[in-house]
Scaffold this motif. Structure first.
Motif, PDB file in Angstrom:
ATOM      1  N   ASP A 236       0.932  -1.186  -0.100  1.00 33.11           N
ATOM      2  CA  ASP A 236       0.139   0.051  -0.010  1.00 33.11           C
ATOM      3  C   ASP A 236       1.006   1.391  -0.108  1.00 33.11           C
ATOM      4  N   THR A 237       0.588   2.243  -0.821  1.00 41.37           N
ATOM      5  CA  THR A 237       1.430   3.494  -1.136  1.00 41.37           C
ATOM      6  C   THR A 237       1.065   4.243   0.302  1.00 41.37           C
TER       7      THR A 237
ATOM      8  N   GLU B  59       8.434   8.270  -3.410  1.00 41.35           N
ATOM      9  CA  GLU B  59       8.737   7.090  -2.933  1.00 41.35           C
ATOM     10  C   GLU B  59       7.510   5.830  -3.257  1.00 41.35           C
ATOM     11  N   ALA B  60       6.118   6.416  -3.119  1.00 38.55           N
ATOM     12  CA  ALA B  60       5.058   5.605  -3.652  1.00 38.55           C
ATOM     13  C   ALA B  60       5.039   5.199  -5.150  1.00 38.55           C
TER      14      ALA B  60
ATOM     15  N   PHE C 103      -0.544  10.047  -6.743  1.00 40.85           N
ATOM     16  CA  PHE C 103      -0.721   8.599  -6.904  1.00 40.85           C
ATOM     17  C   PHE C 103      -0.871   7.624  -5.847  1.00 40.85           C
ATOM     18  N   SER C 104      -1.481   6.638  -6.157  1.00 41.76           N
ATOM     19  CA  SER C 104      -1.911   5.840  -4.986  1.00 41.76           C
ATOM     20  C   SER C 104      -1.968   4.633  -5.714  1.00 41.76           C
ATOM     21  N   ALA C 105      -1.505   3.432  -4.780  1.00 44.63           N
ATOM     22  CA  ALA C 105      -1.818   2.078  -5.279  1.00 44.63           C
ATOM     23  C   ALA C 105      -1.794   1.056  -4.242  1.00 44.63           C
ATOM     24  N   SER C 106      -2.641   0.044  -4.057  1.00 39.11           N
ATOM     25  CA  SER C 106      -2.406  -1.068  -3.251  1.00 39.11           C
ATOM     26  C   SER C 106      -2.771  -2.275  -3.821  1.00 39.11           C
ATOM     27  N   ALA C 107      -2.396  -3.495  -3.180  1.00 36.12           N
ATOM     28  CA  ALA C 107      -2.202  -4.796  -3.826  1.00 36.12           C
ATOM     29  C   ALA C 107      -2.139  -5.623  -2.505  1.00 36.12           C
TER      30      ALA C 107
ATOM     31  N   SER D 105      -3.585 -12.008  -7.441  1.00 35.28           N
ATOM     32  CA  SER D 105      -3.484 -10.837  -6.704  1.00 35.28           C
ATOM     33  C   SER D 105      -4.846 -10.044  -6.976  1.00 35.28           C
ATOM     34  N   THR D 106      -5.077  -8.846  -6.119  1.00 30.38           N
ATOM     35  CA  THR D 106      -6.011  -8.073  -6.417  1.00 30.38           C
ATOM     36  C   THR D 106      -5.281  -6.723  -6.297  1.00 30.38           C
ATOM     37  N   SER D 107      -5.527  -5.775  -7.156  1.00 30.65           N
ATOM     38  CA  SER D 107      -4.910  -4.206  -6.981  1.00 30.65           C
ATOM     39  C   SER D 107      -5.861  -3.238  -7.259  1.00 30.65           C
ATOM     40  N   GLN D 108      -5.611  -2.144  -6.806  1.00 30.25           N
ATOM     41  CA  GLN D 108      -6.429  -0.817  -7.129  1.00 30.25           C
ATOM     42  C   GLN D 108      -5.254   0.405  -7.195  1.00 30.25           C
TER      43      GLN D 108
END
Length: 345
Positions: A15-16, A23-24, A48-52, A63-66
């Motif tokens: 998770d960012t 860094e994210a 920017f944001s992301a999670s997995a 995997s799942t990711s957003q």
């Protein structure tokens, strides 16, 4: 990012949230590296944001990711650095993408099933998305009962009957993996991989029976030739016409909506230069310009700035600062968990 250890399958959680913007982005880019070169516009990185969540199974990765809007690319240079020839199967709940994969135009919407063949060049522009993904090594799918069907990139529309079966299979697998012992989870995945690959093979046969427009087929052929020869000094409408057996006038018409053939080729070459500089290219900027067909450095710099809102020198200074900071990013070494697993499959 953390790795959770128990009797279930190894689980990577990323998770960012909590990272600074650069860094994210860097952490996300490193995790995606064995599959794609993830690119986020400089002006968009502050938000920017992301999670997995990623399960590391015996013969695949699930995997799942957003994530926020970005571009994914896999070109010849990326493939030489990261060479897995995996198949990537994706179910989009939200968002989607459009672009080019295996020489074909490709557009994915929510509910669609995307299959990406990593043997070939790929470049997609993704919207803010939410999806399930399963990464399958080519050797694995070819090993099932001696099946040698050549699955490649395609989109199975949400309305296609097999899309519903594939979506149900992926969602069921995801719901069961967290509660199963690792051995049972691997057995479940191995049993369902064959079913999944059968569905994909049937879908490909059906979709290939639906012919695209002649114009679309021609343009996809030309796009594939351009990507394969982007660094060549001989890339021109004449060589494209000769290789594709499409007339010069037709090629010009096909690229009118892209600002013309020359403009499209120049933009793609500038994008390559941008990526190399951003990744820490250490040679002279005049050399990178020459390598990609720009003999006039001032013209190269001007065109570069028009597209990216900064000169090559400014990008290099920015990249040097970012790369210098990466060495002190907390937890950076954990990025190798997913990379190593993908490369070892």
């Amino acid at each position: 990012m953390s790795m959770e250890e128990s009797e279930t399958l190894p689980l990577i959680v990323f998770d960012t949230q909590g990272f600074e913007s650069e860094e994210a982005y860097w952490q996300w880019q490193q995790n995606m590296a064995p599959l794609f070169d993830a690119q986020v516009d400089a002006e968009s990185r502050h938000c920017f944001s992301a999670s997995a969540e990623v399960y590391l199974a015996e013969h695949c990765v699930v995997s799942t990711s957003q994530y926020s809007e970005q571009t994914f690319e896999r070109d010849r240079y990326w493939s030489e650095q990261y060479d897995p020839e995996h198949l990537v199967v994706q179910l989009y709940f939200r968002g989607g993408f459009s672009g080019l994969s295996a020489g074909k135009g490709i557009t994915v919407k929510p509910g669609d099933i995307a299959v990406l063949d990593l043997r070939y060049h790929l470049k997609t522009r993704d919207q803010t998305s939410d999806m399930i993904c399963i990464v399958i090594p080519r050797s694995v799918y070819q090993s099932y009962n001696g099946k040698q069907a050549d699955l490649t990139s395609m989109v199975i529309p949400a309305k296609h009957p097999l899309a519903h079966q594939i979506a149900d299979l992926l969602k069921r697998l995801w719901s069961e993996l967290p509660v199963l012992h690792a051995e049972l989870a691997n057995n479940l995945l191995n049993q369902n991989l064959e079913r999944l690959l059968d569905y994909l093979t049937m879908a490909q046969r059906q979709i290939r029976g639906t012919q695209k427009s002649h114009k679309q087929q021609k343009k996809e052929q030309i796009l594939a030739l351009i990507e394969a020869n982007l660094s060549s000094d001989n890339l021109s409408v004449t060589t494209l016409a000769s290789a594709s057996h499409v007339s010069r006038s037709t090629i010009y018409r096909l690229f009118e909506e892209d600002g013309g053939l020359a403009g499209y080729i120049q933009k793609r070459r500038l994008e390559k230069c941008y990526r190399l500089i951003e990744q820490g290219y250490s040679g002279k900027l005049t050399d990178i310009a020459t390598d990609w067909g720009f003999t006039d450095h001032s013209h190269f710099s001007a065109r570069f700035k028009k597209i990216f809102s900064m000169t090559p020198s400014e990008l290099r200074r920015q990249a040097t600062q970012v790369l210098g900071q990466q060495g002190v990013i907390a937890g950076a070494d954990s990025c190798t968990e997913v990379q190593d697993w993908l490369l070892s499959l």
